[in-house]
Design a protein around this motif. Structure first.
Motif: not given
Length: 170
Positions: A160-170
């Protein structure tokens, strides 16, 4: 374009729906699942129950590129999920997988509004014992790599935890 990857029951669909729901509606949900049995019908119903107006659902188990191309300009689109689409294409012995993958990539690159794609990351497990499963894993990995190249943002969801691999956080 955002590519959301994760394992089974990782929370990737809920996360992707939240990205789209943060944008002005109406929203377009492009579903690739086919209800072949009771268990799959239950999964589809569970996903559908989470979505209320202003979601509009388009069923596209195979014609995914076309569904993305036909989305009204500016409308936020959520595709769930690419691995089910890939399964549908691979199980059709008459399908041109490279051609359909190219059409999907072109549609994604030309999307006329926000686009969020959901897919299962299947490359973390062991090497499957049968040829079809190995081919599926390999094709999914190649598709994810190509989509990640053109995506503005790539997110891996774990527990349930998002990890940003590329780009800006939402």
């Amino acid at each position: 374009m955002t590519l959301v990857l994760g394992g089974a029951r990782s929370g990737k669909s809920r996360y992707a729906e939240g990205l789209i729901a943060a944008l002005p509606g109406p929203w377009l949900y492009v579903a690739t699942a086919q209800a072949w049995d009771d268990e799959m019908r239950e999964r589809i119903a569970h996903h559908r129950d989470r979505r209320a107006a202003p979601w509009e659902t388009v069923e596209a188990p195979r014609a995914l590129g076309e569904a993305i191309r036909q989305a009204p300009a500016g409308r936020p689109v959520l595709v769930d999920c690419l691995t089910l689409w890939l399964t549908n294409v691979m199980l059709d012995e008459m399908a041109d997988l490279p051609g359909e993958a190219e059409a999907l990539l072109a549609s994604c690159a030309a999307a006329a509004g926000p686009l969020v794609l959901v897919s299962n990351e299947v490359g973390f497990g062991i090497v499957p014992e049968n040829a079809l499963a190995r081919r599926f894993r390999d094709e999914a990995g190649r598709l994810h790599q190509r989509l990640a190249t053109i995506a503005d943002r790539v997110v891996l969801v774990v527990a349930g935890l998002p990890m940003i691999l590329k780009g800006d956080p939402a």
